[in-house]
Motif scaffolding. Structure first.
Motif, short mmCIF file in Angstrom:
data_model
loop_
_atom_site.label_atom_id
_atom_site.label_comp_id
_atom_site.label_asym_id
_atom_site.label_seq_id
_atom_site.Cartn_x
_atom_site.Cartn_y
_atom_site.Cartn_z
N GLY A 15 34.56 58.22 74.75
CA GLY A 15 34.44 57.03 73.73
C GLY A 15 33.87 57.83 72.26
O GLY A 15 33.48 58.81 72.25
N SER A 16 33.78 56.89 71.17
CA SER A 16 33.45 57.40 69.81
C SER A 16 32.41 56.34 69.38
O SER A 16 32.50 55.25 69.61
CB SER A 16 34.48 57.68 68.92
OG SER A 16 35.40 56.27 68.86
N PHE A 17 31.47 56.96 68.61
CA PHE A 17 30.60 56.30 67.83
C PHE A 17 30.52 56.52 66.46
O PHE A 17 30.82 57.33 66.08
CB PHE A 17 29.02 56.94 68.39
CG PHE A 17 28.65 56.75 69.97
CD1 PHE A 17 28.03 55.62 70.31
CD2 PHE A 17 29.11 57.60 70.72
CE1 PHE A 17 27.66 55.49 71.76
CE2 PHE A 17 29.13 57.48 72.10
CZ PHE A 17 28.09 56.38 72.58
N ARG A 18 30.36 55.30 65.80
CA ARG A 18 30.41 55.35 64.26
C ARG A 18 29.46 54.25 63.34
O ARG A 18 29.30 53.34 64.33
CB ARG A 18 31.82 55.26 63.74
CG ARG A 18 32.42 53.73 64.02
CD ARG A 18 33.99 53.88 63.73
NE ARG A 18 34.60 52.69 64.19
CZ ARG A 18 34.96 51.68 63.27
NH1 ARG A 18 34.45 51.75 61.87
NH2 ARG A 18 35.12 50.52 63.65
N VAL A 19 29.16 54.69 62.41
CA VAL A 19 28.01 53.43 61.85
C VAL A 19 29.11 52.79 60.92
O VAL A 19 29.83 53.25 59.98
CB VAL A 19 27.28 54.34 60.92
CG1 VAL A 19 26.07 53.57 60.13
CG2 VAL A 19 26.18 55.31 61.93
N VAL A 20 28.95 51.63 60.54
CA VAL A 20 29.52 50.82 60.10
C VAL A 20 28.54 49.71 59.31
O VAL A 20 27.66 49.47 59.72
CB VAL A 20 30.62 49.92 60.55
CG1 VAL A 20 31.71 50.65 61.30
CG2 VAL A 20 30.25 48.87 61.65
N GLU A 21 29.04 49.49 58.04
CA GLU A 21 27.92 48.66 57.26
C GLU A 21 28.50 46.87 57.66
O GLU A 21 29.75 46.68 57.33
CB GLU A 21 28.24 48.93 55.87
CG GLU A 21 27.33 47.98 54.80
CD GLU A 21 27.42 48.37 53.52
OE1 GLU A 21 26.93 47.68 52.65
OE2 GLU A 21 27.74 49.54 53.14
N ARG A 22 27.32 46.41 57.90
CA ARG A 22 27.70 44.93 57.91
C ARG A 22 27.34 44.10 56.69
O ARG A 22 26.55 44.44 55.91
CB ARG A 22 26.74 44.16 58.95
CG ARG A 22 27.23 44.50 60.39
CD ARG A 22 27.22 43.27 61.08
NE ARG A 22 27.83 43.37 62.39
CZ ARG A 22 27.21 43.45 63.50
NH1 ARG A 22 25.96 42.73 63.55
NH2 ARG A 22 27.89 43.53 64.75
N ALA A 23 28.30 43.46 56.23
CA ALA A 23 28.04 42.64 54.78
C ALA A 23 26.85 41.58 55.04
O ALA A 23 26.62 41.12 56.12
CB ALA A 23 29.41 41.99 54.50
N VAL A 31 24.85 49.31 61.30
CA VAL A 31 25.15 49.36 62.62
C VAL A 31 25.84 50.21 63.31
O VAL A 31 26.83 50.72 62.80
CB VAL A 31 25.81 47.84 63.23
CG1 VAL A 31 24.56 46.92 62.82
CG2 VAL A 31 26.84 47.53 62.90
N VAL A 32 25.46 50.72 64.53
CA VAL A 32 26.47 51.58 65.21
C VAL A 32 27.27 50.90 66.34
O VAL A 32 27.06 50.19 67.04
CB VAL A 32 25.34 52.64 66.07
CG1 VAL A 32 26.32 53.63 67.07
CG2 VAL A 32 24.60 53.07 65.31
N LYS A 33 28.34 51.20 66.19
CA LYS A 33 29.62 50.89 67.00
C LYS A 33 30.15 51.74 67.97
O LYS A 33 30.26 52.85 67.63
CB LYS A 33 30.75 50.07 66.09
CG LYS A 33 30.36 48.92 65.15
CD LYS A 33 31.64 48.01 64.92
CE LYS A 33 31.12 46.84 64.47
NZ LYS A 33 32.14 45.81 64.29
N PHE A 34 30.35 51.46 69.14
CA PHE A 34 31.07 52.09 70.00
C PHE A 34 32.49 51.60 70.37
O PHE A 34 32.59 50.48 70.64
CB PHE A 34 30.11 52.16 71.48
CG PHE A 34 30.76 52.85 72.61
CD1 PHE A 34 30.88 54.29 72.76
CD2 PHE A 34 31.18 52.20 73.71
CE1 PHE A 34 31.52 54.95 73.69
CE2 PHE A 34 31.92 52.97 74.73
CZ PHE A 34 31.95 54.14 74.67
N ARG A 35 33.34 52.40 70.52
CA ARG A 35 34.71 52.05 71.03
C ARG A 35 34.91 53.25 72.20
O ARG A 35 34.97 54.37 72.03
CB ARG A 35 35.92 52.66 69.89
CG ARG A 35 37.11 52.09 70.29
CD ARG A 35 38.11 52.28 69.03
NE ARG A 35 39.30 51.84 69.60
CZ ARG A 35 40.41 51.99 68.75
NH1 ARG A 35 40.23 52.36 67.83
NH2 ARG A 35 41.58 51.59 69.45
#
Length: 92
Positions: free
Chosen positions: A48-56, A76-80
């Motif tokens: 899978g992949s990990f990425r950082v996304v911004e929460r409003a 937050v870090v999201k995992f797909r």
């Protein structure tokens, strides 16, 4: 499985000491964290992949008092999961 159990499993399957397995795991995790801090996506093929996304910024409530509050914007870090990992858990 916790980190200690993962280290023991790595040590057994790689035929190395738990100290070496712990060092290797810590290095992998630290490098993944540094890459995500730089805004990079970390992809482990087949897993899978990990990425950082911004929460409003969003509205919330204090569950104890019920008063309204504002939750500030944050990352937050999201995992797909990858296709191979997802396929292992699909209902047949």
């Amino acid at each position: 499985m916790n980190k200690r159990e993962l280290i023991a499993t790595i040590a057994e399957s790689a035929d190395c000491t738990k100290v070496a397995a712990a060092r290797a795991l810590d290095s992998v995790l630290a490098n993944m964290a540094r890459a995500m801090e730089r805004g990079e996506r970390v992809t482990l093929s087949g897993f899978g992949s990990f990425r950082v996304v911004e929460r409003a910024e969003q509205k919330g409530r204090n569950p104890q008092t019920g008063s309204a509050l504002i939750i500030p914007a944050h990352n937050v870090v999201k995992f797909r999961p990858g296709k191979k990992l997802s396929a292992k858990f699909k209902l047949q």
